[in-house]
Design a protein around this motif. Structure first.
Motif, PDB file in Angstrom:
ATOM      1  N   PRO A   7       0.799  -1.247   0.000  1.00  0.00           N
ATOM      2  CA  PRO A   7       0.000   0.000   0.000  1.00  0.00           C
ATOM      3  C   PRO A   7       0.822   1.283   0.000  1.00  0.00           C
ATOM      4  O   PRO A   7       0.322   2.331  -0.421  1.00  0.00           O
ATOM      5  CB  PRO A   7      -0.845  -0.124   1.274  1.00  0.00           C
ATOM      6  CG  PRO A   7      -0.961  -1.586   1.511  1.00  0.00           C
ATOM      7  CD  PRO A   7       0.341  -2.179   1.058  1.00  0.00           C
ATOM      8  N   MET A   8       2.080   1.230   0.439  1.00  0.00           N
ATOM      9  CA  MET A   8       2.894   2.451   0.430  1.00  0.00           C
ATOM     10  C   MET A   8       3.130   2.959  -0.993  1.00  0.00           C
ATOM     11  O   MET A   8       3.524   4.111  -1.180  1.00  0.00           O
ATOM     12  CB  MET A   8       4.235   2.199   1.119  1.00  0.00           C
ATOM     13  CG  MET A   8       5.131   1.198   0.443  1.00  0.00           C
ATOM     14  SD  MET A   8       6.615   0.880   1.436  1.00  0.00           S
ATOM     15  CE  MET A   8       7.384  -0.438   0.496  1.00  0.00           C
ATOM     16  N   TYR A   9       2.867   2.103  -1.989  1.00  0.00           N
ATOM     17  CA  TYR A   9       3.034   2.501  -3.383  1.00  0.00           C
ATOM     18  C   TYR A   9       1.723   2.927  -4.060  1.00  0.00           C
ATOM     19  O   TYR A   9       1.721   3.172  -5.268  1.00  0.00           O
ATOM     20  CB  TYR A   9       3.624   1.348  -4.194  1.00  0.00           C
ATOM     21  CG  TYR A   9       5.007   0.932  -3.803  1.00  0.00           C
ATOM     22  CD1 TYR A   9       6.075   1.815  -3.868  1.00  0.00           C
ATOM     23  CD2 TYR A   9       5.264  -0.368  -3.388  1.00  0.00           C
ATOM     24  CE1 TYR A   9       7.361   1.422  -3.525  1.00  0.00           C
ATOM     25  CE2 TYR A   9       6.544  -0.777  -3.037  1.00  0.00           C
ATOM     26  CZ  TYR A   9       7.586   0.126  -3.107  1.00  0.00           C
ATOM     27  OH  TYR A   9       8.853  -0.272  -2.767  1.00  0.00           O
ATOM     28  N   ALA A  10       0.642   3.008  -3.324  1.00  0.00           N
ATOM     29  CA  ALA A  10      -0.655   3.267  -3.956  1.00  0.00           C
ATOM     30  C   ALA A  10      -0.690   4.605  -4.681  1.00  0.00           C
ATOM     31  O   ALA A  10      -1.373   4.757  -5.696  1.00  0.00           O
ATOM     32  CB  ALA A  10      -1.773   3.197  -2.914  1.00  0.00           C
ATOM     33  N   ALA A  11       0.045   5.592  -4.184  1.00  0.00           N
ATOM     34  CA  ALA A  11       0.003   6.908  -4.812  1.00  0.00           C
ATOM     35  C   ALA A  11       0.693   6.929  -6.165  1.00  0.00           C
ATOM     36  O   ALA A  11       0.168   7.507  -7.125  1.00  0.00           O
ATOM     37  CB  ALA A  11       0.637   7.948  -3.887  1.00  0.00           C
ATOM     38  N   ASN A  12       1.857   6.277  -6.252  1.00  0.00           N
ATOM     39  CA  ASN A  12       2.675   6.514  -7.439  1.00  0.00           C
ATOM     40  C   ASN A  12       3.031   5.292  -8.280  1.00  0.00           C
ATOM     41  O   ASN A  12       3.533   5.442  -9.394  1.00  0.00           O
ATOM     42  CB  ASN A  12       3.964   7.233  -7.045  1.00  0.00           C
ATOM     43  CG  ASN A  12       4.838   6.394  -6.122  1.00  0.00           C
ATOM     44  OD1 ASN A  12       4.394   5.391  -5.575  1.00  0.00           O
ATOM     45  ND2 ASN A  12       6.077   6.820  -5.936  1.00  0.00           N
ATOM     46  N   ARG A  13       2.780   4.076  -7.762  1.00  0.00           N
ATOM     47  CA  ARG A  13       3.205   2.896  -8.515  1.00  0.00           C
ATOM     48  C   ARG A  13       2.099   1.876  -8.780  1.00  0.00           C
ATOM     49  O   ARG A  13       2.109   1.237  -9.825  1.00  0.00           O
ATOM     50  CB  ARG A  13       4.370   2.198  -7.811  1.00  0.00           C
ATOM     51  CG  ARG A  13       5.648   3.006  -7.848  1.00  0.00           C
ATOM     52  CD  ARG A  13       6.810   2.288  -7.192  1.00  0.00           C
ATOM     53  NE  ARG A  13       8.014   3.112  -7.256  1.00  0.00           N
ATOM     54  CZ  ARG A  13       8.871   3.138  -8.276  1.00  0.00           C
ATOM     55  NH1 ARG A  13       8.669   2.333  -9.304  1.00  0.00           N
ATOM     56  NH2 ARG A  13       9.920   3.926  -8.257  1.00  0.00           N
ATOM     57  N   ALA A  14       1.198   1.694  -7.841  1.00  0.00           N
ATOM     58  CA  ALA A  14       0.167   0.670  -8.053  1.00  0.00           C
ATOM     59  C   ALA A  14      -1.024   0.916  -7.145  1.00  0.00           C
ATOM     60  O   ALA A  14      -0.888   0.907  -5.921  1.00  0.00           O
ATOM     61  CB  ALA A  14       0.721  -0.726  -7.816  1.00  0.00           C
ATOM     62  N   VAL A  15      -2.169   1.072  -7.756  1.00  0.00           N
ATOM     63  CA  VAL A  15      -3.417   1.210  -6.999  1.00  0.00           C
ATOM     64  C   VAL A  15      -4.059  -0.148  -6.747  1.00  0.00           C
ATOM     65  O   VAL A  15      -5.162  -0.225  -6.222  1.00  0.00           O
ATOM     66  CB  VAL A  15      -4.406   2.155  -7.714  1.00  0.00           C
ATOM     67  CG1 VAL A  15      -3.872   3.583  -7.726  1.00  0.00           C
ATOM     68  CG2 VAL A  15      -4.692   1.673  -9.141  1.00  0.00           C
ATOM     69  N   VAL A  16      -3.350  -1.210  -7.119  1.00  0.00           N
ATOM     70  CA  VAL A  16      -3.755  -2.578  -6.765  1.00  0.00           C
ATOM     71  C   VAL A  16      -2.795  -3.034  -5.672  1.00  0.00           C
ATOM     72  O   VAL A  16      -1.593  -3.118  -5.893  1.00  0.00           O
ATOM     73  CB  VAL A  16      -3.686  -3.517  -7.975  1.00  0.00           C
ATOM     74  CG1 VAL A  16      -4.032  -4.944  -7.574  1.00  0.00           C
ATOM     75  CG2 VAL A  16      -4.636  -3.041  -9.064  1.00  0.00           C
ATOM     76  N   ASN A  17      -3.325  -3.321  -4.488  1.00  0.00           N
ATOM     77  CA  ASN A  17      -2.465  -3.449  -3.310  1.00  0.00           C
ATOM     78  C   ASN A  17      -2.606  -4.730  -2.505  1.00  0.00           C
ATOM     79  O   ASN A  17      -1.848  -4.934  -1.553  1.00  0.00           O
ATOM     80  CB  ASN A  17      -2.678  -2.245  -2.398  1.00  0.00           C
ATOM     81  CG  ASN A  17      -2.524  -0.935  -3.134  1.00  0.00           C
ATOM     82  OD1 ASN A  17      -3.485  -0.217  -3.335  1.00  0.00           O
ATOM     83  ND2 ASN A  17      -1.325  -0.654  -3.602  1.00  0.00           N
ATOM     84  N   MET A  64      11.946   2.550   0.930  1.00  0.00           N
ATOM     85  CA  MET A  64      10.788   1.700   0.621  1.00  0.00           C
ATOM     86  C   MET A  64      10.873   1.064  -0.762  1.00  0.00           C
ATOM     87  O   MET A  64      10.177   0.088  -1.031  1.00  0.00           O
ATOM     88  CB  MET A  64       9.488   2.479   0.761  1.00  0.00           C
ATOM     89  CG  MET A  64       9.265   3.590  -0.218  1.00  0.00           C
ATOM     90  SD  MET A  64       7.691   4.415   0.143  1.00  0.00           S
ATOM     91  CE  MET A  64       7.563   5.533  -1.262  1.00  0.00           C
ATOM     92  N   LEU A  65      11.736   1.578  -1.625  1.00  0.00           N
ATOM     93  CA  LEU A  65      11.886   0.972  -2.945  1.00  0.00           C
ATOM     94  C   LEU A  65      13.181   0.168  -3.065  1.00  0.00           C
ATOM     95  O   LEU A  65      13.169  -0.943  -3.603  1.00  0.00           O
ATOM     96  CB  LEU A  65      11.865   2.063  -4.021  1.00  0.00           C
ATOM     97  CG  LEU A  65      12.037   1.580  -5.464  1.00  0.00           C
ATOM     98  CD1 LEU A  65      10.880   0.667  -5.873  1.00  0.00           C
ATOM     99  CD2 LEU A  65      12.133   2.776  -6.414  1.00  0.00           C
ATOM    100  N   LEU A  66      14.270   0.694  -2.550  1.00  0.00           N
ATOM    101  CA  LEU A  66      15.589   0.161  -2.873  1.00  0.00           C
ATOM    102  C   LEU A  66      16.318  -0.442  -1.679  1.00  0.00           C
ATOM    103  O   LEU A  66      17.544  -0.422  -1.619  1.00  0.00           O
ATOM    104  CB  LEU A  66      16.446   1.264  -3.500  1.00  0.00           C
ATOM    105  CG  LEU A  66      15.912   1.850  -4.812  1.00  0.00           C
ATOM    106  CD1 LEU A  66      16.805   2.981  -5.289  1.00  0.00           C
ATOM    107  CD2 LEU A  66      15.778   0.779  -5.886  1.00  0.00           C
ATOM    108  N   ASP A  67      15.577  -0.997  -0.717  1.00  0.00           N
ATOM    109  CA  ASP A  67      16.214  -1.646   0.420  1.00  0.00           C
ATOM    110  C   ASP A  67      15.521  -2.959   0.761  1.00  0.00           C
ATOM    111  O   ASP A  67      15.215  -3.246   1.920  1.00  0.00           O
ATOM    112  CB  ASP A  67      16.222  -0.714   1.644  1.00  0.00           C
ATOM    113  CG  ASP A  67      17.149  -1.211   2.752  1.00  0.00           C
ATOM    114  OD1 ASP A  67      18.118  -1.925   2.438  1.00  0.00           O
ATOM    115  OD2 ASP A  67      16.895  -0.890   3.939  1.00  0.00           O
TER     116      ASP A  67
END
Length: 283
Positions: free
Chosen positions: A150-160, A223-226
């Motif tokens: 869900p931390m990506y809902a804004a910019n990467r995926a609204v399917v969570n 949140m993306l690269l670790d």
């Protein structure tokens, strides 16, 4: 649950795990030499070269293409932009077919910049997936929706969640043709209290097309690269794989690690050796 000890033929490496630091042809050769049975290449690497040459190399090395990563985001501010996104994915599906990919991984995109219309973005995703199904059928490459954390809902995926992805699959493909399914990535779904039930439901519907592993570090710094190497974090990896395989998944176990400060700084062969060891011992 299958025993992965001595069975690297059941394991795949997503090329992002090596940080996109070398030409794809070199990465393909490394993965095959390390004994893995599969590979999941990224579009940016494939599109820098000749897809037919990559396909021939992969076939000659007897590697299975477990997935082709990833889709162009679907939601857009205008109809013209939305249609362009769909067309970009159609082109990628044709490349996926040349590669012999088992699925085309759909990371569907977030909310349109400047908008707050979450439901509108999700509606565009459903429309876009529906529009791609004919191409998926023609290419023989199914679409695998990958729900993201869900931390990506804004910019990467609204399917969570897996459940949300399954609902979309059932909406666009009620006849369960095999053209639309789900890529289960533990980094994104390990936290979900409904995960076991959702995976079981997805399996019953014949929707699980890919299974991706890494680990969630207790103190994640980015949140993306670790992302963590399997065994270095908090995820009960055997429990999740057992659930996925009880649900009927019998494909390869694919390692996908984004790690700018750690694994992407190590020698590729070292990373592959550690992936091999962890896949066989902690996954």
């Amino acid at each position: 649950m299958r025993n992965l000890q001595g069975r690297l033929d059941l394991c795949s490496i997503n090329t992002a795990t090596l940080g996109h630091r070398e030409p794809l042809s070199r990465t393909i050769e490394r993965i095959a030499r390390a004994g893995f049975g599969g590979i999941a290449p990224w579009r940016r690497e494939v599109e820098e070269g000749d897809v037919a040459l990559f396909a021939r190399q992969i076939k000659a090395l007897d590697l299975t293409v477990t997935g082709y990563c990833r889709s162009t985001y679907l939601p857009a501010a205008t109809s013209a932009e939305f249609n362009a996104n769909v067309e970009s994915n159609r082109a990628a599906l044709h490349d996926a077919a040349v590669l012999g990919a088992r699925c085309f991984v759909m990371v569907v995109g977030g909310i349109v910049p400047g908008s707050r219309d979450l439901e509108g973005a999700r509606a565009q995703v459903i429309d876009g997936i529906s529009m791609l199904m004919e191409t998926a059928r023609d290419c023989g490459v199914p679409l695998a929706l990958e729900p993201l954390h869900p931390m990506y809902a804004a910019n990467r995926a609204v399917v969570n969640t897996v459940a949300q992805a399954l609902t979309i699959c059932e909406t666009v493909d009620p006849d369960r043709t095999g053209l639309v399914g789900i890529a289960v990535d533990i980094y994104h779904c390990w936290w979900d209290p409904e995960l076991t039930a959702s995976i079981a439901a997805a399996g019953q519907a014949g929707r699980i097309m890919a299974y991706h592993v890494c680990d969630w570090l207790h103190e994640t710094g980015d949140m993306l690269l670790d992302r963590g190497m399997m065994g270095d974090g908090v995820v009960d990896l055997p429990a999740v794989r057992s659930c996925v395989e009880r649900a009927g998944y019998d494909g390869l176990v694919e390692t996908e690690i984004f790690s700018a400060q750690n694994w992407w700084r190590r020698e590729p062969d070292e990373v592959l050796a550690i992936c091999a060891e962890r896949l066989q011992t902690v996954c």
